[in-house]
Design a protein around this motif. Structure first.
Motif, PDB file in Angstrom:
ATOM      1  N   ILE A 187       0.785  -0.818   0.072  1.00 56.67           N
ATOM      2  CA  ILE A 187       0.116  -0.085   0.085  1.00 56.67           C
ATOM      3  C   ILE A 187       0.843   1.455   0.105  1.00 56.67           C
ATOM      4  CG2 ILE A 187      -1.860   1.011   1.706  1.00 56.67           C
ATOM      5  CD1 ILE A 187      -3.001  -0.865   2.739  1.00 56.67           C
ATOM      6  N   VAL A 188       0.700   2.178  -1.127  1.00 52.21           N
ATOM      7  CA  VAL A 188       2.001   2.937  -1.245  1.00 52.21           C
ATOM      8  C   VAL A 188       0.577   4.763  -1.051  1.00 52.21           C
ATOM      9  CG1 VAL A 188       2.962   4.259  -2.629  1.00 52.21           C
ATOM     10  CG2 VAL A 188       2.927   2.300  -3.013  1.00 52.21           C
ATOM     11  N   LEU A 189       1.400   5.453   0.425  1.00 53.23           N
ATOM     12  CA  LEU A 189       0.650   6.718   0.605  1.00 53.23           C
ATOM     13  C   LEU A 189       0.496   7.588  -0.151  1.00 53.23           C
ATOM     14  CD1 LEU A 189      -0.274   6.179   4.318  1.00 53.23           C
ATOM     15  CD2 LEU A 189      -1.664   5.482   2.254  1.00 53.23           C
ATOM     16  N   LEU A 190      -0.442   8.110  -1.433  1.00 53.52           N
ATOM     17  CA  LEU A 190       0.535   9.115  -2.181  1.00 53.52           C
ATOM     18  C   LEU A 190      -0.073  10.518  -1.786  1.00 53.52           C
ATOM     19  CD1 LEU A 190      -0.654   6.971  -5.471  1.00 53.52           C
ATOM     20  CD2 LEU A 190       1.319   7.044  -4.595  1.00 53.52           C
ATOM     21  N   HIS A 191      -0.813  10.963  -1.493  1.00 55.69           N
ATOM     22  CA  HIS A 191      -1.159  11.705  -1.225  1.00 55.69           C
ATOM     23  C   HIS A 191      -2.275  12.364   0.144  1.00 55.69           C
ATOM     24  CE1 HIS A 191      -2.080  16.524  -1.422  1.00 55.69           C
ATOM     25  NE2 HIS A 191      -2.913  16.649  -2.855  1.00 55.69           N
ATOM     26  N   GLY A 192      -2.477  13.644   0.764  1.00 56.61           N
ATOM     27  CA  GLY A 192      -3.016  13.506   1.584  1.00 56.61           C
ATOM     28  C   GLY A 192      -4.008  14.845   2.032  1.00 56.61           C
ATOM     29  N   PHE A 193      -5.478  15.160   1.954  1.00 52.87           N
ATOM     30  CA  PHE A 193      -5.433  16.666   2.026  1.00 52.87           C
ATOM     31  C   PHE A 193      -6.784  16.669   2.371  1.00 52.87           C
ATOM     32  CE2 PHE A 193      -7.088  14.274  -1.714  1.00 52.87           C
ATOM     33  CZ  PHE A 193      -8.522  14.989  -1.399  1.00 52.87           C
ATOM     34  N   ILE A 194      -6.903  17.610   2.920  1.00 49.20           N
ATOM     35  CA  ILE A 194      -8.546  17.852   3.387  1.00 49.20           C
ATOM     36  C   ILE A 194      -9.512  18.073   2.704  1.00 49.20           C
ATOM     37  CG2 ILE A 194      -9.671  20.022   5.238  1.00 49.20           C
ATOM     38  CD1 ILE A 194      -7.357  18.090   6.785  1.00 49.20           C
ATOM     39  N   LYS A 195     -10.893  17.731   2.725  1.00 47.13           N
ATOM     40  CA  LYS A 195     -11.950  17.734   1.866  1.00 47.13           C
ATOM     41  C   LYS A 195     -12.498  19.255   1.761  1.00 47.13           C
ATOM     42  CE  LYS A 195     -16.513  16.202   1.404  1.00 47.13           C
ATOM     43  NZ  LYS A 195     -18.136  15.723   2.037  1.00 47.13           N
ATOM     44  N   LYS A 196     -12.417  19.838   0.399  1.00 48.38           N
ATOM     45  CA  LYS A 196     -13.427  20.902   0.981  1.00 48.38           C
ATOM     46  C   LYS A 196     -14.577  21.733   0.045  1.00 48.38           C
ATOM     47  CE  LYS A 196      -9.085  23.557   2.097  1.00 48.38           C
ATOM     48  NZ  LYS A 196      -7.665  24.368   1.077  1.00 48.38           N
ATOM     49  N   GLN A 197     -14.804  20.110  -0.807  1.00 42.76           N
ATOM     50  CA  GLN A 197     -16.244  19.693  -2.178  1.00 42.76           C
ATOM     51  C   GLN A 197     -16.332  17.623  -2.010  1.00 42.76           C
ATOM     52  OE1 GLN A 197     -14.606  21.579  -5.232  1.00 42.76           O
ATOM     53  NE2 GLN A 197     -13.195  19.902  -5.844  1.00 42.76           N
ATOM     54  N   GLN A 198     -17.635  18.079  -2.023  1.00 44.20           N
ATOM     55  CA  GLN A 198     -18.029  16.823  -2.384  1.00 44.20           C
ATOM     56  C   GLN A 198     -17.261  15.724  -3.696  1.00 44.20           C
ATOM     57  OE1 GLN A 198     -20.995  15.911  -0.402  1.00 44.20           O
ATOM     58  NE2 GLN A 198     -20.981  13.647  -1.610  1.00 44.20           N
ATOM     59  N   LYS A 199     -16.876  16.415  -4.598  1.00 44.22           N
ATOM     60  CA  LYS A 199     -16.437  15.164  -5.008  1.00 44.22           C
ATOM     61  C   LYS A 199     -14.637  15.871  -5.245  1.00 44.22           C
ATOM     62  CE  LYS A 199     -16.512  14.258 -10.222  1.00 44.22           C
ATOM     63  NZ  LYS A 199     -16.569  14.813 -11.692  1.00 44.22           N
ATOM     64  N   THR A 200     -14.343  15.087  -5.614  1.00 39.67           N
ATOM     65  CA  THR A 200     -12.146  14.845  -5.825  1.00 39.67           C
ATOM     66  C   THR A 200     -12.277  15.413  -6.822  1.00 39.67           C
ATOM     67  OG1 THR A 200     -12.176  12.337  -3.839  1.00 39.67           O
ATOM     68  CG2 THR A 200      -9.948  13.316  -5.214  1.00 39.67           C
ATOM     69  N   PRO A 201     -10.891  16.933  -6.083  1.00 41.19           N
ATOM     70  CA  PRO A 201     -10.513  17.610  -7.027  1.00 41.19           C
ATOM     71  C   PRO A 201      -9.877  17.413  -8.550  1.00 41.19           C
ATOM     72  CG  PRO A 201     -10.110  18.816  -5.085  1.00 41.19           C
ATOM     73  CD  PRO A 201     -10.586  17.323  -4.713  1.00 41.19           C
ATOM     74  N   PRO A 202      -9.557  17.808  -9.343  1.00 37.49           N
ATOM     75  CA  PRO A 202      -8.851  16.242 -10.597  1.00 37.49           C
ATOM     76  C   PRO A 202      -7.598  16.621 -10.024  1.00 37.49           C
ATOM     77  CG  PRO A 202     -10.865  17.864 -11.738  1.00 37.49           C
ATOM     78  CD  PRO A 202     -11.372  18.001  -9.964  1.00 37.49           C
ATOM     79  N   ASP A 203      -7.525  18.087  -9.388  1.00 38.52           N
ATOM     80  CA  ASP A 203      -6.358  18.733  -9.311  1.00 38.52           C
ATOM     81  C   ASP A 203      -4.908  17.374  -8.364  1.00 38.52           C
ATOM     82  OD1 ASP A 203      -7.014  19.761  -7.732  1.00 38.52           O
ATOM     83  OD2 ASP A 203      -5.874  21.792  -7.023  1.00 38.52           O
ATOM     84  N   GLU A 204      -7.082  17.219  -7.373  1.00 37.85           N
ATOM     85  CA  GLU A 204      -5.687  16.146  -6.297  1.00 37.85           C
ATOM     86  C   GLU A 204      -5.728  15.035  -6.860  1.00 37.85           C
ATOM     87  OE1 GLU A 204      -4.666  17.498  -3.892  1.00 37.85           O
ATOM     88  OE2 GLU A 204      -6.087  19.283  -3.036  1.00 37.85           O
ATOM     89  N   LEU A 205      -6.120  14.824  -7.830  1.00 42.64           N
ATOM     90  CA  LEU A 205      -6.230  13.214  -8.599  1.00 42.64           C
ATOM     91  C   LEU A 205      -5.066  12.972  -9.293  1.00 42.64           C
ATOM     92  CD1 LEU A 205      -9.976  12.234  -9.425  1.00 42.64           C
ATOM     93  CD2 LEU A 205      -8.219  10.808  -8.112  1.00 42.64           C
ATOM     94  N   GLU A 206      -5.075  13.966 -10.294  1.00 39.87           N
ATOM     95  CA  GLU A 206      -3.498  13.636 -10.934  1.00 39.87           C
ATOM     96  C   GLU A 206      -2.348  13.887 -10.538  1.00 39.87           C
ATOM     97  OE1 GLU A 206      -2.978  14.142 -13.361  1.00 39.87           O
ATOM     98  OE2 GLU A 206      -5.261  13.899 -13.924  1.00 39.87           O
ATOM     99  N   LEU A 207      -2.325  14.725  -8.510  1.00 43.73           N
ATOM    100  CA  LEU A 207      -1.224  14.307  -8.434  1.00 43.73           C
ATOM    101  C   LEU A 207      -0.867  13.248  -7.768  1.00 43.73           C
ATOM    102  CD1 LEU A 207       1.420  15.738  -6.889  1.00 43.73           C
ATOM    103  CD2 LEU A 207      -0.197  16.595  -4.595  1.00 43.73           C
ATOM    104  N   ALA A 208      -1.838  12.844  -7.303  1.00 44.37           N
ATOM    105  CA  ALA A 208      -1.474  11.201  -7.008  1.00 44.37           C
ATOM    106  C   ALA A 208      -1.070  10.589  -7.645  1.00 44.37           C
ATOM    107  CB  ALA A 208      -2.986  11.153  -6.216  1.00 44.37           C
TER     108      ALA A 208
END
Length: 66
Positions: free
Chosen positions: A34-55
């Protein structure tokens, strides 16, 4: 704590409820690890595309360094 797949990216998301907010951690399975790639605080319902791109970028970097 729940995990949700982003199957097209082979990424998973774990949501953890904190005091007044929700933290998300994006991870992947790479060679049975299991490789943890990115952690962030939720600010909206859907996962933001830039957070997915970083991961996705970090998963690619990790896989290239094996």
């Amino acid at each position: 704590m729940f995990s949700f797949p982003f199957s097209s990216f082979r990424l998973w998301e774990v949501r953890s409820r904190l005091d007044n907010r929700i933290a998300r951690t994006l991870f992947a399975m790479v060679d049975q690890e299991i490789v943890l790639l990115h952690g962030f605080i939720k600010k909206q319902q859907k996962t933001p595309p830039d957070e997915l791109e970083l991961a996705k970028k970090r998963k690619k970097q990790y896989s290239q360094n094996l």
